[in-house]
Scaffold this motif. Structure first.
Motif, PDB file in Angstrom:
ATOM      1  N   PHE A   1       0.630  -0.817   0.027  1.00 48.13           N
ATOM      2  CA  PHE A   1       0.001   0.064  -0.192  1.00 48.13           C
ATOM      3  C   PHE A   1       0.760   1.669   0.284  1.00 48.13           C
ATOM      4  O   PHE A   1       0.494   2.228  -0.028  1.00 48.13           O
ATOM      5  CB  PHE A   1      -0.948   0.170   1.494  1.00 48.13           C
ATOM      6  N   GLY A   2       2.264   1.085  -0.031  1.00 43.83           N
ATOM      7  CA  GLY A   2       3.080   2.343  -0.022  1.00 43.83           C
ATOM      8  C   GLY A   2       3.473   2.863   1.648  1.00 43.83           C
ATOM      9  O   GLY A   2       3.015   2.312   2.155  1.00 43.83           O
ATOM     10  N   LYS A   3       4.557   3.256   1.907  1.00 39.52           N
ATOM     11  CA  LYS A   3       5.318   3.714   2.477  1.00 39.52           C
ATOM     12  C   LYS A   3       3.853   4.828   3.998  1.00 39.52           C
ATOM     13  O   LYS A   3       3.902   4.596   4.871  1.00 39.52           O
ATOM     14  CB  LYS A   3       6.359   4.666   2.935  1.00 39.52           C
ATOM     15  N   GLU A   4       3.413   5.432   3.349  1.00 35.34           N
ATOM     16  CA  GLU A   4       2.660   7.054   3.782  1.00 35.34           C
ATOM     17  C   GLU A   4       1.963   5.649   4.369  1.00 35.34           C
ATOM     18  O   GLU A   4       1.217   5.951   6.001  1.00 35.34           O
ATOM     19  CB  GLU A   4       2.250   7.557   2.584  1.00 35.34           C
ATOM     20  N   ALA A   5       0.645   4.825   3.909  1.00 34.68           N
ATOM     21  CA  ALA A   5      -0.318   4.413   4.712  1.00 34.68           C
ATOM     22  C   ALA A   5       0.470   2.718   5.136  1.00 34.68           C
ATOM     23  O   ALA A   5      -0.114   3.132   6.463  1.00 34.68           O
ATOM     24  CB  ALA A   5      -0.539   2.657   3.494  1.00 34.68           C
ATOM     25  N   GLY A   6       2.145   2.687   4.916  1.00 34.17           N
ATOM     26  CA  GLY A   6       2.886   2.514   6.780  1.00 34.17           C
ATOM     27  C   GLY A   6       2.363   2.701   7.925  1.00 34.17           C
ATOM     28  O   GLY A   6       2.155   1.881   9.131  1.00 34.17           O
ATOM     29  N   MET A   7       3.402   4.427   7.253  1.00 36.35           N
ATOM     30  CA  MET A   7       3.421   4.859   8.366  1.00 36.35           C
ATOM     31  C   MET A   7       2.516   5.433   9.063  1.00 36.35           C
ATOM     32  O   MET A   7       1.799   5.319  10.524  1.00 36.35           O
ATOM     33  CB  MET A   7       4.015   6.639   8.352  1.00 36.35           C
ATOM     34  N   TYR A   8       0.852   5.537   8.475  1.00 30.11           N
ATOM     35  CA  TYR A   8      -0.268   5.639   9.344  1.00 30.11           C
ATOM     36  C   TYR A   8      -1.385   4.507   9.867  1.00 30.11           C
ATOM     37  O   TYR A   8      -1.633   4.458  11.256  1.00 30.11           O
ATOM     38  CB  TYR A   8      -1.553   5.977   7.631  1.00 30.11           C
TER      39      TYR A   8
ATOM     40  N   MET B   1     -10.839  10.305  -5.731  1.00 25.00           N
ATOM     41  CA  MET B   1      -9.281   9.109  -4.910  1.00 25.00           C
ATOM     42  C   MET B   1     -10.448   9.561  -3.714  1.00 25.00           C
ATOM     43  O   MET B   1     -10.883   8.035  -3.115  1.00 25.00           O
ATOM     44  CB  MET B   1      -8.743   8.822  -4.774  1.00 25.00           C
ATOM     45  N   GLU B   2     -10.453   9.599  -3.210  1.00 25.62           N
ATOM     46  CA  GLU B   2     -11.032  10.716  -2.212  1.00 25.62           C
ATOM     47  C   GLU B   2     -12.236  10.365  -1.701  1.00 25.62           C
ATOM     48  O   GLU B   2     -12.789   9.944  -0.457  1.00 25.62           O
ATOM     49  CB  GLU B   2     -11.103  12.325  -1.677  1.00 25.62           C
ATOM     50  N   THR B   3     -13.524  10.914  -2.726  1.00 23.08           N
ATOM     51  CA  THR B   3     -14.684  10.518  -2.061  1.00 23.08           C
ATOM     52  C   THR B   3     -15.316   8.521  -2.493  1.00 23.08           C
ATOM     53  O   THR B   3     -16.065   8.593  -1.878  1.00 23.08           O
ATOM     54  CB  THR B   3     -15.464  10.507  -3.261  1.00 23.08           C
ATOM     55  N   LYS B   4     -14.189   7.556  -2.599  1.00 25.98           N
ATOM     56  CA  LYS B   4     -14.474   6.392  -2.515  1.00 25.98           C
ATOM     57  C   LYS B   4     -14.622   6.270  -0.944  1.00 25.98           C
ATOM     58  O   LYS B   4     -14.431   5.367  -0.892  1.00 25.98           O
ATOM     59  CB  LYS B   4     -13.413   5.831  -3.611  1.00 25.98           C
ATOM     60  N   ASP B   5     -13.948   6.702  -0.470  1.00 24.99           N
ATOM     61  CA  ASP B   5     -13.368   7.054   1.652  1.00 24.99           C
ATOM     62  C   ASP B   5     -13.372   4.848   1.643  1.00 24.99           C
ATOM     63  O   ASP B   5     -13.126   4.211   1.682  1.00 24.99           O
ATOM     64  CB  ASP B   5     -14.968   6.692   1.000  1.00 24.99           C
ATOM     65  N   ARG B   6     -12.177   4.698   0.320  1.00 20.06           N
ATOM     66  CA  ARG B   6     -12.058   3.528   0.449  1.00 20.06           C
ATOM     67  C   ARG B   6     -10.439   3.206   1.645  1.00 20.06           C
ATOM     68  O   ARG B   6      -9.987   4.827   2.161  1.00 20.06           O
ATOM     69  CB  ARG B   6     -10.540   2.555  -0.143  1.00 20.06           C
ATOM     70  N   PRO B   7     -10.259   2.123   2.482  1.00 23.00           N
ATOM     71  CA  PRO B   7      -9.441   2.303   4.156  1.00 23.00           C
ATOM     72  C   PRO B   7      -7.851   3.004   3.481  1.00 23.00           C
ATOM     73  O   PRO B   7      -8.162   1.795   1.412  1.00 23.00           O
ATOM     74  CB  PRO B   7      -9.852   0.761   3.698  1.00 23.00           C
ATOM     75  N   ILE B   8      -7.220   2.299   4.420  1.00 19.93           N
ATOM     76  CA  ILE B   8      -5.992   3.404   3.283  1.00 19.93           C
ATOM     77  C   ILE B   8      -5.281   2.329   3.670  1.00 19.93           C
ATOM     78  O   ILE B   8      -4.271   2.492   2.720  1.00 19.93           O
ATOM     79  CB  ILE B   8      -5.658   5.050   4.079  1.00 19.93           C
ATOM     80  N   TYR B   9      -5.587   1.367   4.123  1.00 20.26           N
ATOM     81  CA  TYR B   9      -4.535  -0.261   4.114  1.00 20.26           C
ATOM     82  C   TYR B   9      -5.812  -1.504   4.383  1.00 20.26           C
ATOM     83  O   TYR B   9      -6.454  -1.209   5.260  1.00 20.26           O
ATOM     84  CB  TYR B   9      -2.951  -0.082   5.419  1.00 20.26           C
TER      85      TYR B   9
END
Ligand code: UDP
Ligand code: MG
Length: 323
Positions: free
Chosen positions: A72-79, A293-301
């Motif tokens: 999911f990418g480092k950003e998702a990992g940190m979150y 992408m934001e309106t889809k409101d998918r989980p970050i990870y």
């Protein structure tokens, strides 16, 4: 005794993970008065990263891991790490030993001195290609001019934050995250700790030049609508010139009669305007893409496995059986 959570995002880091843990643990052993809790985040690694993390977590009570269903990418990992961290202070650091663990005591000193955050800042870029350094410098200049967040040259994601600041960072729940901007946007008082860049000795960087470029564009569009305004301003300037040109041509025609029209001028104008329109649509598209992408409101990870959940389940199962 204050609790400190250490979040470590890892993606295919089998080559360095054990060494990272040993080196960091050595530094932690010299610090008293704090309890440390590692939260490693396996970002969908395809190598032995998860196996190593399971082993570390089985043999050390203060080591936990989260494992994503894919990369999911480092950003998702940190979150993800931040959502699970329950310490009074939270440290984020890379797994590749490019973030020297030796800075941790100074970070703790900084935060105990009353700062909300203590962050590392590279003073050199040794080992990095000239093109990447030049691009990076250019990005900081453009970003600081266009956005209302101030990004510090050389700032890396290696930092310690107070609980209050972590909660503020978590309150920004956008899916497309640009943490460097978020850390600055939430405010709070940050102390900078300069350090000499450390080259990666084991494993390899996950960033391609194109990946960094996309990250930079996302960073600017996430914190500023200035490019949209620039498009409007450009439209206004071009329209003004066009209007002036029409008047000049009109006067010329009335005064000197119709000239033989040059197709080069027409072609230049069409191509120039075509380019500007494409650029404007592209910029608009960037923002629309973000909204979409934001309106889809998918989980970050998406978690696939986690030692934290397992331990909680074990605890509640034991609790139920004893009652
Ligand atoms: N990382 C991650 N997910 C990714 C890419 C990287 O969790 O998709 C982790 C990686 O394992 C490392 C940190 O983020 O701990 C920094 O990555 P890298 O060293 O590749 O970046 P660089 O230091 O070159 O900026
Ligand atoms: Mg690195």
């Amino acid at each position: 005794m204050k609790a400190v959570s250490i979040i470590v995002p890892c993606y295919n880091e089998e080559a360095v993970l054990k060494l990272f843990f040993e080196e960091t643990q050595k530094v932690l052993n010299t610090i008293s008065g704090y309890s440390f809790h590692f939260i490693f985040v396996d970002d969908g690694s395809s190598d032995r990263t998860l196996l190593i993390l399971k082993e570390l977590s089985n043999t050390h009570m203060h080591v936990d891991f989260l494992s994503f269903s894919r990369n999911f990418g480092k950003e998702a990992g940190m979150y993800a790490g931040l959502t699970y961290a329950d310490g009074d202070y939270v440290i984020i650091m890379d797994a590749d030993l490019q973030h020297p663990p030796a800075l941790i005591p100074d970070m703790l000193k900084g935060i105990e001195a009353g700062h909300d955050c203590c962050a590392a800042m590279r003073t050199s870029r040794t080992g990095e290609s000239k093109l990447r350094s030049a691009f990076s410098r250019c990005f900081y200049r453009v970003s600081n001019r266009l956005t209302d967040v101030n990004l510090v040259q050389g700032a890396v994601d290696y930092r310690i934050m107070s609980r209050q600041m972590v909660d503020a960072v978590l309150a920004l729940s956008e899916v497309q995250r640009f943490s460097k901007g978020i850390f600055s946007w939430v405010g709070f008082d940050t102390k900078w700790l300069p350090y000499e860049n450390v080259e990666r000795t084991l494993g390899k960087t996950k960033w391609s030049f194109w990946g960094l470029f996309k990250y930079a564009i996302d960073g600017i569009t996430a914190f500023s609508v200035a490019p949209l305004r620039m498009v409007s301003a450009l439209g206004f300037v071009i329209s003004s010139f066009a209007f002036l040109y029409i008047i000049i041509t009109l006067i010329q025609t009335l005064a000197f009669g119709i000239d033989v029209p040059g197709y080069v001028t027409t072609l230049c104008a069409v191509l120039f305007l075509g380019g500007i329109i494409e650029l404007s649509v592209g910029i608009l598209g960037e923002y629309i893409g973000h909204i979409y992408m934001e309106t889809k409101d998918r989980p970050i990870y998406i978690l696939k496995a986690s030692s934290i959940k397992d331990r909680k389940q074990e605890k509640s199962a034991n609790g139920n059986s004893s009652s």
